[in-house]
Enzyme design. Structure first.
Site, PDB file in Angstrom:
ATOM      1  N   ARG A  31       0.837  -1.205   0.000  1.00  0.00           N
ATOM      2  CA  ARG A  31       0.000   0.000   0.000  1.00  0.00           C
ATOM      3  C   ARG A  31       0.872   1.255   0.000  1.00  0.00           C
ATOM      4  O   ARG A  31       1.882   1.309   0.709  1.00  0.00           O
ATOM      5  CB  ARG A  31      -0.946   0.003   1.201  1.00  0.00           C
ATOM      6  CG  ARG A  31      -1.945  -1.129   1.133  1.00  0.00           C
ATOM      7  CD  ARG A  31      -3.102  -0.986   2.107  1.00  0.00           C
ATOM      8  NE  ARG A  31      -3.869  -2.229   2.127  1.00  0.00           N
ATOM      9  CZ  ARG A  31      -4.773  -2.578   1.204  1.00  0.00           C
ATOM     10  NH1 ARG A  31      -5.057  -1.762   0.215  1.00  0.00           N
ATOM     11  NH2 ARG A  31      -5.398  -3.741   1.276  1.00  0.00           N
ATOM     12  N   ASP A  32       0.441   2.226  -0.808  1.00  0.00           N
ATOM     13  CA  ASP A  32       1.157   3.497  -0.859  1.00  0.00           C
ATOM     14  C   ASP A  32       1.055   4.185   0.508  1.00  0.00           C
ATOM     15  O   ASP A  32      -0.001   4.200   1.141  1.00  0.00           O
ATOM     16  CB  ASP A  32       0.559   4.396  -1.953  1.00  0.00           C
ATOM     17  CG  ASP A  32       1.486   5.535  -2.324  1.00  0.00           C
ATOM     18  OD1 ASP A  32       2.009   5.543  -3.452  1.00  0.00           O
ATOM     19  OD2 ASP A  32       1.689   6.442  -1.476  1.00  0.00           O
ATOM     20  N   ASN A  89       4.280   6.552 -13.568  1.00  0.00           N
ATOM     21  CA  ASN A  89       4.959   7.820 -13.783  1.00  0.00           C
ATOM     22  C   ASN A  89       6.384   7.546 -14.251  1.00  0.00           C
ATOM     23  O   ASN A  89       7.050   6.642 -13.728  1.00  0.00           O
ATOM     24  CB  ASN A  89       4.984   8.632 -12.488  1.00  0.00           C
ATOM     25  CG  ASN A  89       3.598   8.984 -12.010  1.00  0.00           C
ATOM     26  OD1 ASN A  89       2.717   9.294 -12.809  1.00  0.00           O
ATOM     27  ND2 ASN A  89       3.380   8.924 -10.709  1.00  0.00           N
ATOM     28  N   GLU A  97       8.752  10.043  -8.602  1.00  0.00           N
ATOM     29  CA  GLU A  97       9.500  10.395  -7.386  1.00  0.00           C
ATOM     30  C   GLU A  97      10.485   9.309  -6.986  1.00  0.00           C
ATOM     31  O   GLU A  97      11.562   9.611  -6.469  1.00  0.00           O
ATOM     32  CB  GLU A  97       8.529  10.631  -6.219  1.00  0.00           C
ATOM     33  CG  GLU A  97       7.662  11.865  -6.390  1.00  0.00           C
ATOM     34  CD  GLU A  97       6.605  11.961  -5.295  1.00  0.00           C
ATOM     35  OE1 GLU A  97       6.643  11.148  -4.336  1.00  0.00           O
ATOM     36  OE2 GLU A  97       5.746  12.838  -5.417  1.00  0.00           O
ATOM     37  N   VAL A  98      10.091   8.057  -7.170  1.00  0.00           N
ATOM     38  CA  VAL A  98      10.951   6.939  -6.752  1.00  0.00           C
ATOM     39  C   VAL A  98      11.500   6.259  -8.009  1.00  0.00           C
ATOM     40  O   VAL A  98      10.727   5.687  -8.796  1.00  0.00           O
ATOM     41  CB  VAL A  98      10.170   5.936  -5.885  1.00  0.00           C
ATOM     42  CG1 VAL A  98      11.057   4.756  -5.511  1.00  0.00           C
ATOM     43  CG2 VAL A  98       9.634   6.618  -4.631  1.00  0.00           C
ATOM     44  N   HIS A 102       7.352   1.264 -11.038  1.00  0.00           N
ATOM     45  CA  HIS A 102       6.217   0.718 -10.293  1.00  0.00           C
ATOM     46  C   HIS A 102       4.928   1.185 -10.934  1.00  0.00           C
ATOM     47  O   HIS A 102       4.873   2.238 -11.560  1.00  0.00           O
ATOM     48  CB  HIS A 102       6.284   1.177  -8.830  1.00  0.00           C
ATOM     49  CG  HIS A 102       6.426   2.655  -8.666  1.00  0.00           C
ATOM     50  ND1 HIS A 102       7.644   3.296  -8.763  1.00  0.00           N
ATOM     51  CD2 HIS A 102       5.511   3.627  -8.457  1.00  0.00           C
ATOM     52  CE1 HIS A 102       7.470   4.598  -8.585  1.00  0.00           C
ATOM     53  NE2 HIS A 102       6.183   4.822  -8.413  1.00  0.00           N
TER      54      HIS A 102
HETATM   55  P1  AMP Z   1       5.998   8.039  -8.162  1.00  0.00           P
HETATM   56  O1  AMP Z   1       5.762   9.519  -8.178  1.00  0.00           O
HETATM   57  O2  AMP Z   1       5.229   7.332  -9.243  1.00  0.00           O
HETATM   58  O3  AMP Z   1       7.461   7.696  -8.153  1.00  0.00           O
HETATM   59  O4  AMP Z   1       5.346   7.517  -6.819  1.00  0.00           O
HETATM   60  C1  AMP Z   1       6.064   7.110  -5.698  1.00  0.00           C
HETATM   61  C2  AMP Z   1       5.059   6.724  -4.654  1.00  0.00           C
HETATM   62  O5  AMP Z   1       5.738   6.021  -3.620  1.00  0.00           O
HETATM   63  C3  AMP Z   1       4.334   7.888  -3.986  1.00  0.00           C
HETATM   64  O6  AMP Z   1       2.936   7.756  -4.204  1.00  0.00           O
HETATM   65  C4  AMP Z   1       4.704   7.749  -2.506  1.00  0.00           C
HETATM   66  O7  AMP Z   1       3.640   8.066  -1.654  1.00  0.00           O
HETATM   67  C5  AMP Z   1       5.080   6.289  -2.417  1.00  0.00           C
HETATM   68  N1  AMP Z   1       6.014   5.950  -1.348  1.00  0.00           N
HETATM   69  C6  AMP Z   1       7.198   6.539  -1.056  1.00  0.00           C
HETATM   70  N2  AMP Z   1       7.799   5.922  -0.022  1.00  0.00           N
HETATM   71  C7  AMP Z   1       6.987   4.900   0.342  1.00  0.00           C
HETATM   72  C8  AMP Z   1       7.056   3.886   1.340  1.00  0.00           C
HETATM   73  N3  AMP Z   1       8.080   3.790   2.196  1.00  0.00           N
HETATM   74  N4  AMP Z   1       6.031   3.009   1.437  1.00  0.00           N
HETATM   75  C9  AMP Z   1       4.980   3.084   0.585  1.00  0.00           C
HETATM   76  N5  AMP Z   1       4.864   4.006  -0.391  1.00  0.00           N
HETATM   77  C10 AMP Z   1       5.852   4.908  -0.518  1.00  0.00           C
END
Ligand code: AMP
Length: 116
Positions: A31-32, A89, A97-98, A102
Site C-alpha cells: 500500500r502506498d 509515472n 519520485e521513486v 512501479h
Molecule cells: P511516483 O511519483 O510514481 O514515483 O510515486 C512514488 C510513490 O511512492 C508515492 O505515491 C509515494 O507516496 C510512495 N512511497 C514513497 N515511499 C513509500 C514507502 N516507504 N512506502 C509506501 N509508499 C511509498
C-alpha cells in the site's frame, strides 16, 4: 539486481516496513504510504529497473506478472467491477519520485478524468 540506496529495494529486502498485500517471485505489491484513494497499491518489480525506459526484452515476463497481479489485487480489493486506474509515472515530466519502476493501482472512488 538491487540498488542499496533505493527505498523500494529496501522494502523488497525487508529493511524497511511495508503494508504488503501481494508478492511472488518477480514482484511485490504494497500500500502506498500516502494514498490518494481507498485502494492505492504500488506494484513493484523485485528487480531494480529504474523506469520504463530501462525495461528490456528479458523483462517482458515482469510486465506480464505486473498486469496479472493487477487483476488479482482488483479482485482481493473488490474493485474489479467498480473499476480502477493504473498509472506509471516516468521521468521528470511524469513526476516520478521513486526511481524504481512501479505501477500505481488506484481505486475505490471515482477519479477525475486525467485529460481534463
Ligand atoms: P511516483 O511519483 O510514481 O514515483 O510515486 C512514488 C510513490 O511512492 C508515492 O505515491 C509515494 O507516496 C510512495 N512511497 C514513497 N515511499 C513509500 C514507502 N516507504 N512506502 C509506501 N509508499 C511509498
Amino acid at each position: 539486481m538491487t540498488d542499496p540506496d533505493c527505498i523500494f529495494c529496501k522494502i523488497i529486502a525487508g529493511e524497511l516496513p511495508s503494508d504488503t498485500v501481494y508478492e511472488d517471485d518477480l514482484l511485490i505489491a504494497f500500500r502506498d504510504i500516502n494514498p490518494v484513494a481507498p485502494t492505492h497499491i504500488l506494484i513493484v518489480p523485485r528487480k531494480h529497473i529504474v523506469d520504463n525506459n530501462a525495461f528490456s526484452d528479458e523483462d517482458a515476463v515482469i510486465a506480464g506478472a505486473m498486469f496479472l497481479a493487477v487483476s488479482k489485487l482488483a479482485e482481493s480489493e473488490a474493485i474489479q467491477d467498480s473499476g480502477y486506474r493504473l498509472i506509471m509515472n516516468t521521468g521528470p515530466d511524469g513526476r516520478q519520485e521513486v526511481p524504481h519502476m512501479h505501477l500505481h493501482l488506484i481505486g475505490g472512488k471515482q477519479m477525475q478524468h486525467p485529460m481534463g
